[in-house]
Design a protein around this motif. Structure first.
Motif, PDB file in Angstrom:
ATOM      1  N   ILE A  62      23.014   4.189  -9.089  1.00 29.59           N
ATOM      2  CA  ILE A  62      22.194   3.689  -7.990  1.00 29.59           C
ATOM      3  C   ILE A  62      21.298   4.791  -7.445  1.00 29.59           C
ATOM      4  N   VAL A  63      20.000   4.485  -7.374  1.00 30.78           N
ATOM      5  CA  VAL A  63      19.045   5.366  -6.704  1.00 30.78           C
ATOM      6  C   VAL A  63      18.925   4.854  -5.274  1.00 30.78           C
ATOM      7  N   GLU A  64      19.295   5.690  -4.305  1.00 33.60           N
ATOM      8  CA  GLU A  64      19.172   5.327  -2.893  1.00 33.60           C
ATOM      9  C   GLU A  64      17.819   5.813  -2.379  1.00 33.60           C
ATOM     10  N   TYR A  65      17.128   4.947  -1.676  1.00 36.30           N
ATOM     11  CA  TYR A  65      15.813   5.283  -1.137  1.00 36.30           C
ATOM     12  C   TYR A  65      15.687   4.646   0.240  1.00 36.30           C
ATOM     13  N   ALA A  66      15.130   5.378   1.183  1.00 39.80           N
ATOM     14  CA  ALA A  66      15.075   4.928   2.582  1.00 39.80           C
ATOM     15  C   ALA A  66      14.215   3.687   2.789  1.00 39.80           C
ATOM     16  N   GLY A  67      13.365   3.378   1.866  1.00 38.86           N
ATOM     17  CA  GLY A  67      12.481   2.230   2.000  1.00 38.86           C
ATOM     18  C   GLY A  67      11.036   2.666   2.075  1.00 38.86           C
ATOM     19  N   LEU A 124      -4.437   2.967 -10.256  1.00 38.24           N
ATOM     20  CA  LEU A 124      -5.149   2.386  -9.123  1.00 38.24           C
ATOM     21  C   LEU A 124      -4.139   1.521  -8.381  1.00 38.24           C
ATOM     22  N   GLU A 125      -3.921   1.816  -7.093  1.00 34.20           N
ATOM     23  CA  GLU A 125      -2.842   1.192  -6.334  1.00 34.20           C
ATOM     24  C   GLU A 125      -3.296   0.833  -4.923  1.00 34.20           C
ATOM     25  N   ILE A 126      -2.480   0.024  -4.253  1.00 36.18           N
ATOM     26  CA  ILE A 126      -2.661  -0.156  -2.821  1.00 36.18           C
ATOM     27  C   ILE A 126      -1.991   1.040  -2.137  1.00 36.18           C
ATOM     28  N   PRO A 127      -2.449   1.433  -0.950  1.00 37.34           N
ATOM     29  CA  PRO A 127      -1.811   2.544  -0.232  1.00 37.34           C
ATOM     30  C   PRO A 127      -0.350   2.212   0.074  1.00 37.34           C
ATOM     31  N   ALA A 128       0.505   3.221  -0.040  1.00 34.52           N
ATOM     32  CA  ALA A 128       1.936   3.009   0.195  1.00 34.52           C
ATOM     33  C   ALA A 128       2.616   4.341   0.432  1.00 34.52           C
ATOM     34  N   GLY A 129       3.817   4.263   0.970  1.00 36.44           N
ATOM     35  CA  GLY A 129       4.588   5.479   1.158  1.00 36.44           C
ATOM     36  C   GLY A 129       5.924   5.179   1.795  1.00 36.44           C
ATOM     37  N   LYS A 130       6.716   6.243   1.918  1.00 32.80           N
ATOM     38  CA  LYS A 130       8.065   6.064   2.435  1.00 32.80           C
ATOM     39  C   LYS A 130       8.078   5.957   3.957  1.00 32.80           C
ATOM     40  N   ILE A 148       5.355  -9.836   3.527  1.00 32.67           N
ATOM     41  CA  ILE A 148       6.664 -10.038   2.906  1.00 32.67           C
ATOM     42  C   ILE A 148       7.385  -8.697   2.775  1.00 32.67           C
ATOM     43  N   SER A 149       8.668  -8.771   2.503  1.00 26.43           N
ATOM     44  CA  SER A 149       9.462  -7.607   2.110  1.00 26.43           C
ATOM     45  C   SER A 149      10.134  -7.968   0.803  1.00 26.43           C
ATOM     46  N   PHE A 150      10.219  -7.007  -0.114  1.00 26.81           N
ATOM     47  CA  PHE A 150      10.804  -7.287  -1.423  1.00 26.81           C
ATOM     48  C   PHE A 150      11.475  -6.039  -1.989  1.00 26.81           C
ATOM     49  N   TYR A 151      12.415  -6.256  -2.909  1.00 31.71           N
ATOM     50  CA  TYR A 151      13.064  -5.151  -3.612  1.00 31.71           C
ATOM     51  C   TYR A 151      12.197  -4.770  -4.799  1.00 31.71           C
ATOM     52  N   SER A 152      11.977  -3.474  -4.976  1.00 36.29           N
ATOM     53  CA  SER A 152      11.095  -3.033  -6.060  1.00 36.29           C
ATOM     54  C   SER A 152      11.751  -3.207  -7.428  1.00 36.29           C
ATOM     55  N   THR A 153      12.942  -2.704  -7.603  1.00 41.60           N
ATOM     56  CA  THR A 153      13.667  -2.806  -8.875  1.00 41.60           C
ATOM     57  C   THR A 153      15.170  -2.822  -8.576  1.00 41.60           C
ATOM     58  N   PRO A 154      15.714  -3.980  -8.199  1.00 45.69           N
ATOM     59  CA  PRO A 154      17.094  -4.058  -7.728  1.00 45.69           C
ATOM     60  C   PRO A 154      18.157  -3.798  -8.795  1.00 45.69           C
ATOM     61  N   GLN A 157      13.490  -1.142  -0.721  1.00 45.48           N
ATOM     62  CA  GLN A 157      12.840  -2.347  -0.239  1.00 45.48           C
ATOM     63  C   GLN A 157      11.457  -1.937   0.243  1.00 45.48           C
ATOM     64  N   ILE A 158      10.450  -2.714  -0.147  1.00 42.76           N
ATOM     65  CA  ILE A 158       9.073  -2.436   0.258  1.00 42.76           C
ATOM     66  C   ILE A 158       8.636  -3.513   1.236  1.00 42.76           C
ATOM     67  N   HIS A 159       8.057  -3.068   2.342  1.00 43.46           N
ATOM     68  CA  HIS A 159       7.566  -3.969   3.384  1.00 43.46           C
ATOM     69  C   HIS A 159       6.042  -3.985   3.275  1.00 43.46           C
ATOM     70  N   LEU A 160       5.502  -5.149   2.962  1.00 48.53           N
ATOM     71  CA  LEU A 160       4.086  -5.308   2.650  1.00 48.53           C
ATOM     72  C   LEU A 160       3.295  -5.806   3.857  1.00 48.53           C
ATOM     73  N   PHE A 161       2.173  -5.140   4.113  1.00 46.67           N
ATOM     74  CA  PHE A 161       1.300  -5.489   5.235  1.00 46.67           C
ATOM     75  C   PHE A 161      -0.114  -5.761   4.756  1.00 46.67           C
ATOM     76  N   LEU A 162      -0.796  -6.634   5.478  1.00 47.78           N
ATOM     77  CA  LEU A 162      -2.224  -6.866   5.309  1.00 47.78           C
ATOM     78  C   LEU A 162      -2.912  -6.173   6.474  1.00 47.78           C
ATOM     79  N   ALA A 163      -3.878  -5.311   6.169  1.00 51.50           N
ATOM     80  CA  ALA A 163      -4.595  -4.557   7.210  1.00 51.50           C
ATOM     81  C   ALA A 163      -6.041  -5.025   7.266  1.00 51.50           C
ATOM     82  N   ALA A 164      -6.527  -5.286   8.483  1.00 54.18           N
ATOM     83  CA  ALA A 164      -7.913  -5.727   8.688  1.00 54.18           C
ATOM     84  C   ALA A 164      -8.486  -5.008   9.900  1.00 54.18           C
ATOM     85  N   ASP A 165      -9.747  -5.290  10.189  1.00 50.11           N
ATOM     86  CA  ASP A 165     -10.467  -4.627  11.287  1.00 50.11           C
ATOM     87  C   ASP A 165     -10.367  -3.109  11.122  1.00 50.11           C
ATOM     88  N   LEU A 166     -10.795  -2.655   9.960  1.00 49.19           N
ATOM     89  CA  LEU A 166     -10.662  -1.239   9.614  1.00 49.19           C
ATOM     90  C   LEU A 166     -11.765  -0.399  10.245  1.00 49.19           C
TER      91      LEU A 166
END
Length: 180
Positions: free
Chosen positions: A39-44, A72-78, A108-114, A120-129
């Motif tokens: 098991i790889v433990e990761y804070a999220g 090429l990715e969407i911005p993300a981090g721990k 949404i929130s989802f598990y990357s590779t259970p 667990q990754i928590h996904l957001f939509l960002a607007a009014d940038l």
């Protein structure tokens, strides 16, 4: 419905790192046999689908050592200790793209590779940038690119966008925006 839950017999910490921890658990299987689980433990993590005033998606291009490719990715981090998900998403968006969101919506929130990690990754939509200042970590080298949502979905289907959080994020955001 059958109960397929596995029960831990023992757990051994193998590695305690800055970003991840690794442990090996011995478990009892539903049929009574035993097995080991690495098991790889990761804070999220958080991931952000930023859409500008033109309806374009901001993506980040960066080299990923683990796969030996520039992606090429969407911005993300721990998520930092004690940080809520929305604040973490806003921080990562600004750090990686230089933009700040006036509107941040959890999708949404989802598990990357259970199969081997509790991430667990928590996904957001960002607007009014609004453009502020990119604030990369000292070991990050990132370029920001804009593409239309249509182009992004075509890039997913042609294999130009291949990381799971970006595929899930872009398609989820597209569905959310279509249903709005």
């Amino acid at each position: 419905m059958a109960d397929y839950k596995e029960k831990m017999i023992s757990s051994k910490k193998i590695y305690d790192g800055r970003i991840i921890n690794l442990r090996v658990d011995e478990v009892t299987l539903p049929d009574g046999k035993t097995s080991k689980r690495e098991i790889v433990e990761y804070a999220g993590a958080v991931a952000v689908v930023p859409i500008n005033e033109k309806g374009e998606l901001l993506l980040v291009r960066q080299y990923r050592y683990a796969v030996g490719e520039t992606l090429l990715e969407i911005p993300a981090g721990k998520i930092e200790p004690g940080e809520d998900y929305a604040s973490s998403a806003g921080r990562e968006l600004t750090e990686e793209t230089g933009y700040e969101a006036g509107n941040m919506k959890h999708l949404i929130s989802f598990y990357s590779t259970p199969g081997f990690t509790n991430e667990q990754i928590h996904l957001f939509l960002a607007a009014d940038l609004s453009l502020k200042k990119q604030n990369l970590d000292e070991d990050e080298f990132i370029d920001v690119e804009t593409v239309s949502l249509k182009q992004a979905t075509e890039m997913i289907m042609s294999g130009k966008i291949r990381d799971a959080k970006s595929v899930a994020g872009i398609l989820t955001a597209l569905k959310f925006l279509e249903d709005k």
